[in-house]
Design an enzyme around this catalytic site. Structure first.
Site, PDB file in Angstrom:
ATOM      1  N   GLY A   1      -7.556   5.139   5.074  1.00  0.00           N
ATOM      2  CA  GLY A   1      -7.032   5.997   4.015  1.00  0.00           C
ATOM      3  C   GLY A   1      -7.455   7.446   4.159  1.00  0.00           C
ATOM      4  O   GLY A   1      -8.544   7.753   4.637  1.00  0.00           O
TER       5      GLY A   1
ATOM      6  N   ASN B   1      -9.966  -0.962  10.621  1.00  0.00           N
ATOM      7  CA  ASN B   1      -8.772  -0.345  10.049  1.00  0.00           C
ATOM      8  C   ASN B   1      -8.280   0.749  10.992  1.00  0.00           C
ATOM      9  O   ASN B   1      -8.985   1.732  11.220  1.00  0.00           O
ATOM     10  CB  ASN B   1      -9.095   0.272   8.687  1.00  0.00           C
ATOM     11  CG  ASN B   1      -9.718  -0.739   7.742  1.00  0.00           C
ATOM     12  OD1 ASN B   1      -9.038  -1.487   7.083  1.00  0.00           O
ATOM     13  ND2 ASN B   1     -11.047  -0.766   7.701  1.00  0.00           N
TER      14      ASN B   1
ATOM     15  N   TYR C   1      -9.577   2.660  -4.706  1.00  0.00           N
ATOM     16  CA  TYR C   1      -8.716   3.823  -4.894  1.00  0.00           C
ATOM     17  C   TYR C   1      -8.760   4.475  -6.273  1.00  0.00           C
ATOM     18  O   TYR C   1      -8.317   5.607  -6.430  1.00  0.00           O
ATOM     19  CB  TYR C   1      -7.264   3.451  -4.551  1.00  0.00           C
ATOM     20  CG  TYR C   1      -7.098   3.144  -3.085  1.00  0.00           C
ATOM     21  CD1 TYR C   1      -7.277   4.129  -2.126  1.00  0.00           C
ATOM     22  CD2 TYR C   1      -6.791   1.857  -2.657  1.00  0.00           C
ATOM     23  CE1 TYR C   1      -7.141   3.856  -0.781  1.00  0.00           C
ATOM     24  CE2 TYR C   1      -6.648   1.575  -1.309  1.00  0.00           C
ATOM     25  CZ  TYR C   1      -6.822   2.580  -0.386  1.00  0.00           C
ATOM     26  OH  TYR C   1      -6.701   2.301   0.951  1.00  0.00           O
TER      27      TYR C   1
ATOM     28  N   SER D   1      -6.482  -2.557   2.644  1.00  0.00           N
ATOM     29  CA  SER D   1      -6.865  -1.965   1.353  1.00  0.00           C
ATOM     30  C   SER D   1      -7.356  -2.981   0.333  1.00  0.00           C
ATOM     31  O   SER D   1      -7.204  -2.800  -0.872  1.00  0.00           O
ATOM     32  CB  SER D   1      -5.688  -1.172   0.759  1.00  0.00           C
ATOM     33  OG  SER D   1      -5.463   0.000   1.480  1.00  0.00           O
TER      34      SER D   1
ATOM     35  N   GLU E   1       0.806  -1.214   0.000  1.00  0.00           N
ATOM     36  CA  GLU E   1       0.000   0.000   0.000  1.00  0.00           C
ATOM     37  C   GLU E   1       0.847   1.275   0.000  1.00  0.00           C
ATOM     38  O   GLU E   1       0.362   2.348   0.349  1.00  0.00           O
ATOM     39  CB  GLU E   1      -0.918  -0.014   1.224  1.00  0.00           C
ATOM     40  CG  GLU E   1      -1.870  -1.184   1.235  1.00  0.00           C
ATOM     41  CD  GLU E   1      -2.633  -1.301   2.540  1.00  0.00           C
ATOM     42  OE1 GLU E   1      -3.482  -0.426   2.795  1.00  0.00           O
ATOM     43  OE2 GLU E   1      -2.373  -2.240   3.308  1.00  0.00           O
TER      44      GLU E   1
ATOM     45  N   ASP F   1     -15.436  -2.074   8.905  1.00  0.00           N
ATOM     46  CA  ASP F   1     -16.167  -2.511   7.717  1.00  0.00           C
ATOM     47  C   ASP F   1     -17.104  -3.660   8.060  1.00  0.00           C
ATOM     48  O   ASP F   1     -16.761  -4.558   8.852  1.00  0.00           O
ATOM     49  CB  ASP F   1     -15.185  -2.964   6.634  1.00  0.00           C
ATOM     50  CG  ASP F   1     -14.259  -1.845   6.186  1.00  0.00           C
ATOM     51  OD1 ASP F   1     -14.643  -0.665   6.312  1.00  0.00           O
ATOM     52  OD2 ASP F   1     -13.147  -2.149   5.714  1.00  0.00           O
TER      53      ASP F   1
ATOM     54  N   GLU G   1     -13.720  -6.232   9.589  1.00  0.00           N
ATOM     55  CA  GLU G   1     -12.420  -5.832  10.123  1.00  0.00           C
ATOM     56  C   GLU G   1     -12.455  -4.376  10.554  1.00  0.00           C
ATOM     57  O   GLU G   1     -13.342  -3.610  10.162  1.00  0.00           O
ATOM     58  CB  GLU G   1     -11.321  -6.019   9.080  1.00  0.00           C
ATOM     59  CG  GLU G   1     -11.486  -5.164   7.840  1.00  0.00           C
ATOM     60  CD  GLU G   1     -10.379  -5.416   6.824  1.00  0.00           C
ATOM     61  OE1 GLU G   1      -9.296  -4.830   6.993  1.00  0.00           O
ATOM     62  OE2 GLU G   1     -10.608  -6.197   5.880  1.00  0.00           O
TER      63      GLU G   1
ATOM     64  N   ARG H   1     -11.750   2.874  11.291  1.00  0.00           N
ATOM     65  CA  ARG H   1     -12.898   2.654  10.409  1.00  0.00           C
ATOM     66  C   ARG H   1     -13.198   1.166  10.391  1.00  0.00           C
ATOM     67  O   ARG H   1     -12.295   0.352  10.154  1.00  0.00           O
ATOM     68  CB  ARG H   1     -12.605   3.148   8.986  1.00  0.00           C
ATOM     69  CG  ARG H   1     -13.881   3.375   8.160  1.00  0.00           C
ATOM     70  CD  ARG H   1     -13.598   3.500   6.678  1.00  0.00           C
ATOM     71  NE  ARG H   1     -13.328   2.198   6.093  1.00  0.00           N
ATOM     72  CZ  ARG H   1     -12.212   1.880   5.450  1.00  0.00           C
ATOM     73  NH1 ARG H   1     -11.246   2.775   5.302  1.00  0.00           N
ATOM     74  NH2 ARG H   1     -12.045   0.669   4.959  1.00  0.00           N
TER      75      ARG H   1
END
Length: 300
Positions: free
Chosen positions: A270, A266, A206, A136, A7, A247, A264, A245
């Site tokens: 991002g 994060n 992205y 990601s 990443e 998900d 998961e 964050r």
């Protein structure tokens, strides 16, 4: 920013955006592109900054490694500490932990590539195969019934152990959480992610136009409330700091909140122009400059 994970490119974009926002907020910013040379990193930090803004992603940047280095150097930094970072980066361990705190998780098993190649799979198709310690959506594949791609996937697999997880049909939801100190945190909003290609992979995440974000998500109040509560519970159970964050997958064919599953958390979400945290912050009235300023002022 930078680093050496898969990443790296995303981190460079995140770091550049954050540096710009911090300068606009009036901070004196020095950008450090991180590599594997710890001596160079220590020299770059030798002027003793007030705060290190961690815009690294992936292995080495959000798994507790760089956090440990910064702890040794006695520096404050944004986002989560070394333990929370390491726990959250290990998808299966984090699922065990949040599950113990009442959050519903998708069934999953961590397997070596040798076990996968032997065909001894614990789940029937459809299932997800993904690295147990990456971010990601790197290396994520859906294997459906009569799908013969597994051997091809494993030939090019370079991510260590794999997490084989039950595929949850339906919708992709995500919730950003901000720490409020003293064991408290608040959820910002629920976003639904609609990938243009039908699957939320690295490209959809992205690339310009790779996915559409619906905020607030067009879901029932009960599901939205549950997602936000579980995101906060996960943030606190993992010991996260700053912003995280979380998900989810939501099978809307199920009754009420029965179809909501944790995937998961994060710890280094991002911060690119297409990223979800800045979008949710803006939805709550906090522009990008104010967001990065909050992150710096609340660094531990």
């Amino acid at each position: 920013m930078g680093g050496w994970s898969n990443e790296r490119d995303v981190s460079m974009v995140s770091g550049t955006a954050c540096a710009k926002g911090l300068r606009e907020a009036g901070y004196n910013v020095k950008e450090i592109v991180v590599g594997r040379n710890l001596t160079s990193l220590a020299e770059a930090l030798s002027y003793t900054p007030d705060v290190v803004f961690n815009a690294l992603h992936g292995i080495g940047g959000e798994d507790g490694c760089i956090q440990s280095v910064l702890d040794i150097l006695g520096l404050k930094y944004t986002h989560s500490g070394r333990l929370a970072s390491a726990l959250a980066m290990d998808k299966q361990r984090s699922k065990h932990l949040v599950s113990a705190n009442g959050v519903r998780v998708a069934e999953g098993h961590v397997l070596s590539t040798e076990t996968l190649k032997s065909g001894a799979l614990p789940l029937e198709a459809p299932y997800i195969i993904k690295p147990n310690q990456e971010g990601s959506s790197v290396g994520v594949y859906i294997i459906r019934d009569q799908d013969n791609r597994l051997n091809e996937i494993l030939q090019n697999w370079d991510y260590g152990d794999a997490l084989v997880e039950r595929y949850i049909p339906g919708r992709e939801l995500t919730v950003s959480v901000m720490s409020e100190g003293h064991g408290k945190a608040k959820a910002l909003a629920v976003t639904e992610i609609n990938p243009k290609a039908g699957f939320y992979d690295y490209e959809a995440k992205y690339a310009d136009g790779g996915s559409a974000h619906v905020i607030p998500a067009d879901i029932s109040d009960d599901v939205a409330k549950q997602a936000m509560e579980w995101a906060v519970q996960s943030h606190l159970a993992l010991g996260c700091s700053g912003i995280s964050r979380t998900d989810f997958r939501y099978d809307d064919s199920q009754t009420g909140t029965d179809g909501l599953y944790y995937l998961e958390t994060n710890t280094q979400p991002g911060m690119t122009p297409t990223s979800l945290v800045p979008e949710q912050a803006a939805f709550c009235g906090m522009d990008f400059k104010a967001l990065v300023q909050w992150m710096v002022e609340n660094a531990d």
